[in-house]
Design a protein around this motif. Structure first.
Motif, short mmCIF file in Angstrom:
data_model
loop_
_atom_site.label_atom_id
_atom_site.label_comp_id
_atom_site.label_asym_id
_atom_site.label_seq_id
_atom_site.Cartn_x
_atom_site.Cartn_y
_atom_site.Cartn_z
N ALA A 1 0.76 -1.27 -0.07
CA ALA A 1 0.05 -0.05 0.19
C ALA A 1 0.78 1.21 0.06
CB ALA A 1 -1.01 0.01 1.15
N VAL A 2 1.99 1.15 0.52
CA VAL A 2 2.99 2.48 0.83
C VAL A 2 3.72 2.73 -0.78
CG1 VAL A 2 4.91 3.40 1.86
CG2 VAL A 2 3.23 2.04 3.30
N GLU B 1 1.24 4.16 -2.97
CA GLU B 1 1.07 5.54 -2.86
C GLU B 1 2.46 6.40 -3.49
OE1 GLU B 1 -0.80 8.82 -2.22
OE2 GLU B 1 -1.78 6.97 -1.67
N SER C 1 1.45 9.29 -6.03
CA SER C 1 1.45 10.53 -5.41
C SER C 1 2.64 11.19 -6.36
CB SER C 1 2.09 10.67 -4.05
OG SER C 1 1.14 10.43 -3.21
N SER D 1 1.25 12.31 1.84
CA SER D 1 0.32 11.21 1.39
C SER D 1 0.97 9.71 1.75
CB SER D 1 -0.20 11.30 -0.07
OG SER D 1 -1.02 12.48 -0.40
N ILE D 2 2.35 9.88 1.55
CA ILE D 2 3.03 8.56 1.54
C ILE D 2 3.04 8.22 3.13
CG2 ILE D 2 5.40 7.38 1.24
CD1 ILE D 2 5.77 9.24 -1.09
N LYS E 1 0.81 9.06 5.40
CA LYS E 1 -0.46 8.52 5.78
C LYS E 1 -0.76 7.19 5.47
CE LYS E 1 -5.40 9.73 5.21
NZ LYS E 1 -5.88 8.62 4.70
N ALA E 2 -0.15 6.68 4.22
CA ALA E 2 -0.27 5.57 3.76
C ALA E 2 0.64 4.67 4.64
CB ALA E 2 0.38 5.12 2.24
N GLU F 1 -1.14 3.89 8.12
CA GLU F 1 -2.32 3.17 8.02
C GLU F 1 -1.93 1.41 7.41
OE1 GLU F 1 -4.74 5.34 5.03
OE2 GLU F 1 -5.47 6.82 6.87
N ALA F 2 -0.75 1.44 7.08
CA ALA F 2 -0.49 0.06 6.33
C ALA F 2 -0.44 -0.98 7.39
CB ALA F 2 0.81 0.01 5.63
#
Length: 430
Positions: free
Chosen positions: A397-398, A401, A405, A422-423, A425-426, A429-430
């Protein structure tokens, strides 16, 4: 590199929740040992070698293996890079992987391992795997265990058209970022498209940001950012600003946002047909340029990504990786035998001679003859640091992103700061 505590059930559930679904891909070799009533074992081999001559060479190697092992059949499934990643994501969600499958190692392989889907090859490949180049095996090692066998190792760098550089009055490849931007301006002044890039596929755009982050913040900063789940350090933000400076020069080919990599109208063809002066790509670039376009022959040159003035990184720190093969959990012995065959000196010699692959078996180095391949190997041997592709080094997911991005920054819809936010945040959350 993935969460060691992530269970197979949790990983599959998370994949399904992401909309990946339990797809109808049960035809892969995930349910049985591939045996048949006549004693023949069929092993399914998924790879991304869709361009010539590699596609034909690999098919020939599979036939040679079958001839040496008459009770084994190799079913080859070949897909383009992005299609392969999408299919593999769906297979992971279903809990079924092919017997043998392409891997870049890193965080993606780690999550597959954490989900209990990948075979531990540590003992099953001794002693023959011990003789392979150590650096080539690193992306496939986790907690001291080996989960993949490399067939290639290399790095990303600039491939350029010597004739177009000469036409633009560029006497030598640039070694600094300011010198690189000057070269772009000189090419544009001669109405030469400086750079071809596959904007549709995003991962070729990521290379620019990754290298700039390495050059500005330093290679250790990227590793620390991944560990801390925070990519907002000033040096990493500056990478986006440097990339924005390049984008503002409008260096890419017309329609680059919709361009693919290996199609007849894509990135590799633009360089191979002399329509663009450069591309930032891996050691496979010459083969794909010649397959998708005409190829440049002796006019093709290679140079490492330039240093950024005032940055913490060095021009000798390289970004790249290699290709390898992993096995599904419980794969039959025939699949291990195929890995051994593919990693032999005889096979590696054929790969080096016919496809310009960089050798992973020391004895195959004698087959190197192409000056550009030798230049890449020289850069690798002299490397003072090595960073795996970001979309493979980090959790899936990272990595996605990062690609998304950076593509948005190049398209003009995200700022350098927003990219790192954005990275981050990912990552959290990963």
């Amino acid at each position: 590199m993935g969460d060691p505590a992530l269970s197979r059930r949790g990983f599959l559930a998370a994949s399904a929740a992401a909309g990946l679904g339990m797809t109808a891909l049960s035809g892969c070799g995930g349910d049985s040992d591939g045996g048949s009533s006549n004693g023949t074992t069929t092993i399914e081999w998924w790879n991304i070698s869709t361009t010539q001559p590699t596609k034909a060479v690999w098919a020939g190697l599979a036939k040679k293996f079958e001839a040496q092992n008459p009770k084994v059949k190799v079913k080859i499934v070949q897909m383009e890079n992005d299609a392969y990643k999408a299919k593999m994501t769906a297979l992971i969600a279903s809990g079924k992987l092919p017997d043998i499958f392409h891997t870049w190692g890193g965080g993606v392989l780690q999550q597959q391992v954490d989900a209990g889907l990948v075979e531990d090859l540590t003992d099953r490949t001794k002693p023959w795997a011990d003789g392979m180049l150590s650096v080539a095996k690193q992306p496939y090692i986790s907690d001291g265990k080996l989960y993949g066998i490399p067939f290639d190792i290399g790095m990303i760098g600039f491939w350029y058209n010597k004739a177009l550089f000469k036409q633009a009055g560029i006497s030598a490849p640039p070694t600094t970022w300011s010198g690189f931007l000057d070269a772009v301006r000189k090419l544009k002044a001669r109405n030469i498209t400086p750079i071809a890039v596959a904007g549709k596929e995003k991962w070729p755009e990521m290379y620019y940001w990754a290298y700039l982050a390495m050059r500005t913040a330093g290679i250790d900063a990227l590793k620390k950012a991944d560990e801390a789940k925070d990519f907002t350090a000033p040096g990493i933000v500056r990478a986006g600003q440097h990339l924005k400076d390049l984008v503002q020069l409008q260096p890419f080919q017309k329609g680059f946002l919709g361009a693919s990599y290996s199609t007849p109208t894509g990135q590799a063809a633009a360089v191979g047909n002399g329509k663009a002066a450069m591309e930032l790509m891996g050691q496979w670039a010459p083969v794909v340029e010649a397959d998708a376009g005409k190829g440049l022959g002796s006019n093709l040159g290679f140079f490492p990504f330039p240093a950024v003035e005032g940055g913490k990184g060095a021009i000798t720190e390289v970004f790249g990786g290699g290709g390898g093969h992993a096995l599904r959990k419980g794969a039959p012995q025939a699949a291990v035998d195929f890995l051994k065959f593919f990693a032999s000196e005889t096979t590696d010699l054929e790969l080096v001679k016919k496809t310009n692959t960089l050798p992973v078996v020391p004895g195959a180095e004698k087959a190197l003859s192409d000056p550009n391949t030798e230049a890449v190997q020289a850069q690798l041997k002299g490397a003072t640091g090595f960073q795996l592709y970001l979309d493979q080094a980090y959790a899936p997911a990272v990595g996605q992103e990062v690609n998304d991005s950076v593509s948005a920054l190049i398209a003009g819809s995200k700022s350098p700061e927003q990219v790192t936010q954005s990275i981050t945040k990912a990552a959290k959350e990963a």
